[in-house]
Scaffold this motif. Structure first.
Motif, PDB file in Angstrom:
ATOM      1  N   SER A 308       0.837  -1.200   0.000  1.00 32.17           N
ATOM      2  CA  SER A 308       0.000   0.000   0.000  1.00 32.17           C
ATOM      3  C   SER A 308       0.874   1.252   0.000  1.00 32.17           C
ATOM      4  N   LEU A 309       0.686   2.101  -1.012  1.00 31.22           N
ATOM      5  CA  LEU A 309       1.480   3.312  -1.176  1.00 31.22           C
ATOM      6  C   LEU A 309       0.655   4.525  -0.733  1.00 31.22           C
ATOM      7  N   PRO A 310       1.132   5.308   0.240  1.00 27.27           N
ATOM      8  CA  PRO A 310       0.347   6.419   0.797  1.00 27.27           C
ATOM      9  C   PRO A 310       0.315   7.624  -0.140  1.00 27.27           C
ATOM     10  N   LEU A 311      -0.671   7.659  -1.015  1.00 27.76           N
ATOM     11  CA  LEU A 311      -0.734   8.663  -2.076  1.00 27.76           C
ATOM     12  C   LEU A 311      -0.825  10.094  -1.568  1.00 27.76           C
ATOM     13  N   GLN A 312      -1.269  10.293  -0.347  1.00 26.51           N
ATOM     14  CA  GLN A 312      -1.472  11.653   0.133  1.00 26.51           C
ATOM     15  C   GLN A 312      -0.246  12.207   0.862  1.00 26.51           C
ATOM     16  N   GLN A 313       0.870  11.492   0.731  1.00 25.84           N
ATOM     17  CA  GLN A 313       2.139  11.982   1.272  1.00 25.84           C
ATOM     18  C   GLN A 313       3.175  12.037   0.156  1.00 25.84           C
ATOM     19  N   ALA A 314       4.018  13.060   0.190  1.00 23.05           N
ATOM     20  CA  ALA A 314       5.123  13.149  -0.764  1.00 23.05           C
ATOM     21  C   ALA A 314       6.205  12.151  -0.343  1.00 23.05           C
ATOM     22  N   PRO A 315       6.912  11.538  -1.304  1.00 24.50           N
ATOM     23  CA  PRO A 315       6.778  11.698  -2.755  1.00 24.50           C
ATOM     24  C   PRO A 315       5.819  10.692  -3.389  1.00 24.50           C
ATOM     25  N   TRP A 316       4.999  10.001  -2.564  1.00 22.52           N
ATOM     26  CA  TRP A 316       4.112   8.970  -3.102  1.00 22.52           C
ATOM     27  C   TRP A 316       2.961   9.549  -3.899  1.00 22.52           C
ATOM     28  N   ASN A 317       2.775  10.869  -3.816  1.00 25.43           N
ATOM     29  CA  ASN A 317       1.765  11.513  -4.649  1.00 25.43           C
ATOM     30  C   ASN A 317       2.246  11.698  -6.086  1.00 25.43           C
ATOM     31  N   ASP A 318       3.457  11.262  -6.367  1.00 26.09           N
ATOM     32  CA  ASP A 318       4.037  11.309  -7.713  1.00 26.09           C
ATOM     33  C   ASP A 318       3.878   9.931  -8.356  1.00 26.09           C
ATOM     34  N   VAL A 319       3.105   9.855  -9.437  1.00 28.53           N
ATOM     35  CA  VAL A 319       2.814   8.571 -10.060  1.00 28.53           C
ATOM     36  C   VAL A 319       4.075   7.888 -10.592  1.00 28.53           C
ATOM     37  N   HIS A 320       5.087   8.674 -10.956  1.00 24.74           N
ATOM     38  CA  HIS A 320       6.317   8.069 -11.474  1.00 24.74           C
ATOM     39  C   HIS A 320       7.066   7.324 -10.373  1.00 24.74           C
ATOM     40  N   VAL A 321       6.979   7.817  -9.130  1.00 18.88           N
ATOM     41  CA  VAL A 321       7.561   7.099  -8.002  1.00 18.88           C
ATOM     42  C   VAL A 321       6.850   5.757  -7.825  1.00 18.88           C
ATOM     43  N   ARG A 322       5.553   5.795  -7.901  1.00 17.86           N
ATOM     44  CA  ARG A 322       4.768   4.575  -7.696  1.00 17.86           C
ATOM     45  C   ARG A 322       5.029   3.555  -8.816  1.00 17.86           C
ATOM     46  N   ARG A 323       5.136   4.030 -10.039  1.00 20.15           N
ATOM     47  CA  ARG A 323       5.417   3.121 -11.147  1.00 20.15           C
ATOM     48  C   ARG A 323       6.832   2.548 -11.040  1.00 20.15           C
ATOM     49  N   ALA A 324       7.752   3.368 -10.548  1.00 18.97           N
ATOM     50  CA  ALA A 324       9.123   2.883 -10.345  1.00 18.97           C
ATOM     51  C   ALA A 324       9.130   1.739  -9.334  1.00 18.97           C
ATOM     52  N   VAL A 325       8.405   1.913  -8.244  1.00 18.70           N
ATOM     53  CA  VAL A 325       8.321   0.879  -7.214  1.00 18.70           C
ATOM     54  C   VAL A 325       7.707  -0.390  -7.796  1.00 18.70           C
ATOM     55  N   ALA A 326       6.644  -0.235  -8.571  1.00 19.91           N
ATOM     56  CA  ALA A 326       5.966  -1.400  -9.141  1.00 19.91           C
ATOM     57  C   ALA A 326       6.913  -2.211 -10.030  1.00 19.91           C
ATOM     58  N   HIS A 327       7.735  -1.533 -10.821  1.00 17.64           N
ATOM     59  CA  HIS A 327       8.681  -2.229 -11.696  1.00 17.64           C
ATOM     60  C   HIS A 327       9.842  -2.846 -10.915  1.00 17.64           C
ATOM     61  N   ALA A 328      10.145  -2.302  -9.724  1.00 16.39           N
ATOM     62  CA  ALA A 328      11.290  -2.788  -8.943  1.00 16.39           C
ATOM     63  C   ALA A 328      10.960  -4.001  -8.081  1.00 16.39           C
ATOM     64  N   ILE A 329       9.687  -4.342  -7.985  1.00 19.39           N
ATOM     65  CA  ILE A 329       9.272  -5.461  -7.140  1.00 19.39           C
ATOM     66  C   ILE A 329       9.421  -6.779  -7.903  1.00 19.39           C
ATOM     67  N   LYS A 330      10.208  -7.685  -7.330  1.00 17.51           N
ATOM     68  CA  LYS A 330      10.366  -9.027  -7.890  1.00 17.51           C
ATOM     69  C   LYS A 330       9.506  -9.963  -7.062  1.00 17.51           C
ATOM     70  N   ARG A 331       8.347 -10.283  -7.576  1.00 13.66           N
ATOM     71  CA  ARG A 331       7.334 -11.000  -6.812  1.00 13.66           C
ATOM     72  C   ARG A 331       7.782 -12.395  -6.385  1.00 13.66           C
ATOM     73  N   GLU A 332       8.574 -13.049  -7.221  1.00 16.73           N
ATOM     74  CA  GLU A 332       9.008 -14.406  -6.887  1.00 16.73           C
ATOM     75  C   GLU A 332       9.802 -14.440  -5.583  1.00 16.73           C
ATOM     76  N   ASP A 333      10.630 -13.411  -5.350  1.00 13.12           N
ATOM     77  CA  ASP A 333      11.405 -13.360  -4.109  1.00 13.12           C
ATOM     78  C   ASP A 333      10.504 -13.119  -2.893  1.00 13.12           C
ATOM     79  N   ILE A 334       9.447 -12.338  -3.105  1.00  7.85           N
ATOM     80  CA  ILE A 334       8.516 -12.081  -2.007  1.00  7.85           C
ATOM     81  C   ILE A 334       7.733 -13.344  -1.677  1.00  7.85           C
ATOM     82  N   VAL A 335       7.338 -14.083  -2.713  1.00  6.67           N
ATOM     83  CA  VAL A 335       6.652 -15.349  -2.500  1.00  6.67           C
ATOM     84  C   VAL A 335       7.520 -16.278  -1.655  1.00  6.67           C
TER      85      VAL A 335
END
Length: 552
Positions: A308-335
């Motif tokens: 969960s990304l807190p959109l109402q706080q900086a810098p999470w209100n920046d969609v490019h930050v959120r997209r960067a995080v989404a691309h950086a997550i390797k789900r297999e390692d989390i599994v």
């Protein structure tokens, strides 16, 4: 619709739970798969993945079992379904308390206490009860018992009232007909009569016992295959076969439900032969090791864990930050870090299993073609961060509870590779829930817990009030105006294909805006040395599930 008719692919649910309800969900969230999950020795489908084939009320296996000992983590304090009984109480309750319908492995409705059901107009549903169903005292089930049960479950003060929020009235139209009138059209309602929170109990006994109803010394009277004999919150519960059960006397004579302080003590009891089966396991890998190996079986569900990304706080209100995080997550390692609590990687907030209630696999795949899912790609992640307001990276606090700390550490290590430095702060559960309910939502991860077979379930994490402010379980603080209308349209629309198109649009917005990063499909895990459970999927515990026990 009846015992011989097919059921339209429609689902149910859109209700906003309280943070107290979330606490129960997260503490008892479905367990998942991992290296320790048992494989079928013949390489074929496991019983857990096999659909139930027996007729309503009938056991899958004819094997006679004099006594079945079950283990649960935690105490059973009461059996009143309107109260907060905890997960252990839920699993025990479903052995004696029954719903009108059943949900099969594909999320379709099947008959149970009701033999027929139909929608009469946009806001009225009718249910025809099975005749000859007897309570444990020998009296017959009628529509008055269903009306009383549902009115009590939806009453102010009931822990289940939110599930019945769409209901205007419940009527006993005649001896065997129940009529439900909704406040407005709601395509998600129809699954409610098949869920654990809509079970039926005897009106007469409930009225006679008053405030003592469901308490350890009083218990209740219902129709299920096993009647409640005794309950001791400190040690467990005893049940015995209902000889007059409408599906025939059960093949399991007695059931002992034993309470344990934790998974480890329960695993050791399984290894020692003190229990036969644990219907739910919180940490499959550790449990299996303590139990001697080869004891756990896991099935993926329609629930999705979320970052969960807190959109109402900086810098999470920046969609490019959120997209960067989404691309950086390797789900297999989390599994892998879940140690068996994950059913596999998942890239959308709404599981495809939910969407399959509205269309075929091919239709669902076509509907999701435009949805962005952000596969692991460090180059793309760095490029998105370079376009953001913090191209050089930033520091932030990741708040979590002790049980989730290992996953938080994996996420922190992954994001560090693109310049995001997370400080992990482990909170008590009480403090964490307070943060979730506060004004400034935390950066955190959580499992969404038991789901229902309709995409409207996802509205829980996207809800806003009349002013457009986030409410309920909308921990990301996502307030896109278009989303509110789409979610409302998804409930008002009755046509499955139209609903599929609506929820595909919801996922397109989520893919574009990334308020949450889906991580993995959550799973259900049971453990046993001698027994298996057939059709152990997302909805296994909504019926008298010991009817699905078979010998290995």
């Amino acid at each position: 619709m009846s015992e011989t008719n097919s059921v339209p692919r429609r689902g149910r649910w859109h209700l906003a739970l309280t943070l107290a309800a979330l606490a129960a969900v997260l503490l008892t969230a479905c367990a998942g798969t991992g290296p320790a999950a048992r494989k079928d020795p013949d390489g074929g489908p496991r019983p857990a993945d096999t659909a139930r084939s027996a007729d309503p009320g009938k056991p899958v296996s004819d094997q006679h079992i004099p006594r079945l000992s079950l283990g649960i983590a935690g105490q059973i304090t009461l059996v009143n379904p309107a109260e907060n009984m905890g997960a252990g109480g839920l699993y025990a309750n479903q052995l004696g308390l029954e719903p009108l319908l059943r949900i099969d492995a594909q999320g379709k409705l099947q008959p149970w206490l009701a033999t027929e059901w139909k929608r009469v107009g946009d806001k009225v549903y009718e249910y025809t009860l099975r005749q000859g169903v007897k309570f444990w005292d020998g009296t017959e089930l009628t529509s008055q018992d269903v009306k009383y049960s549902w009115d009590r479950l939806r009453a102010t003060g009931s822990r289940r009232s939110a599930y019945f929020a769409p209901v205007d009235t419940v009527e006993a139209a005649d001896t065997y007909t129940v009529r439900v009138r909704l406040k407005q059209p709601d395509a998600s309602w129809q699954y409610t009569p098949a869920m654990w929170y809509s079970v039926v109990f005897q009106k007469k006994f409930a009225e006679q016992t008053g405030t003592k109803f469901g308490q350890p010394g009083t218990l209740l009277v219902a129709t299920g295959p096993w009647k409640f004999d005794s309950l001791n919150p400190a040690t467990g519960m005893e049940l015995s076969a209902h000889a007059g059960y409408w599906g025939g006397k059960p093949r399991v004579d007695r059931i002992s439900v034993k309470s344990f302080a934790d998974d480890n003590s329960m695993a050791l009891a399984l290894r020692a032969g003190e229990i036969d089966l644990a219907p739910t396991v919180g940490g499959p890998t550790g449990f299996d090791a303590a139990a001697g190996g080869g004891t756990v079986t896991t099935v993926g569900t329609c629930a999705t864990s979320l970052l969960s990304l807190p959109l109402q706080q900086a810098p999470w209100n920046d969609v490019h930050v959120r997209r960067a995080v989404a691309h950086a997550i390797k789900r297999e390692d989390i599994v892998a870090a879940t140690q068996g609590r994950a059913g596999g990687p998942e890239s959308t907030l709404m599981s495809p299993l939910l969407l399959r209630t509205l269309g075929s696999e091919k239709e669902v795949k076509a509907a999701l073609e435009e949805v962005e899912t952000y596969p692991y790609d460090l180059k793309a992640a760095k490029a998105e961060l370079a376009r953001s307001s913090v191209p050089g990276g930033f520091r932030f606090t990741f708040k979590t509870i002790a049980a989730s700390a290992p996953i938080a550490q994996v996420i922190a290590a992954q994001l560090k590779q693109i310049g995001i430095d997370l400080e992990i702060k482990v909170l008590t559960e009480t403090a964490w829930y307070a943060e979730l309910g506060g004004q400034n939502k935390p950066l955190t991860y959580f499992e969404t817990g038991p789901c229902v077979p309709d995409p409207s379930w996802a509205a829980l994490f996207l809800s806003t009030d009349k002013t457009g402010a986030p409410v309920g379980l909308n921990f990301a603080g996502y307030t896109k105006p278009e989303m509110k209308k789409l979610l409302a349209d998804g409930l008002l629309e009755q046509d499955p294909q139209e609903r599929l198109a609506i929820y595909a649009k919801v996922l397109e917005h989520l893919g574009e805006d990334v308020p949450y990063v889906p991580l993995y499909a959550e799973g259900n895990t049971y453990a046993s040395i001698d027994y298996d459970l057939v059709e152990f999927g997302s909805f296994w515990s909504n019926m008298p599930w010991v009817l699905n026990v078979i010998p290995k």
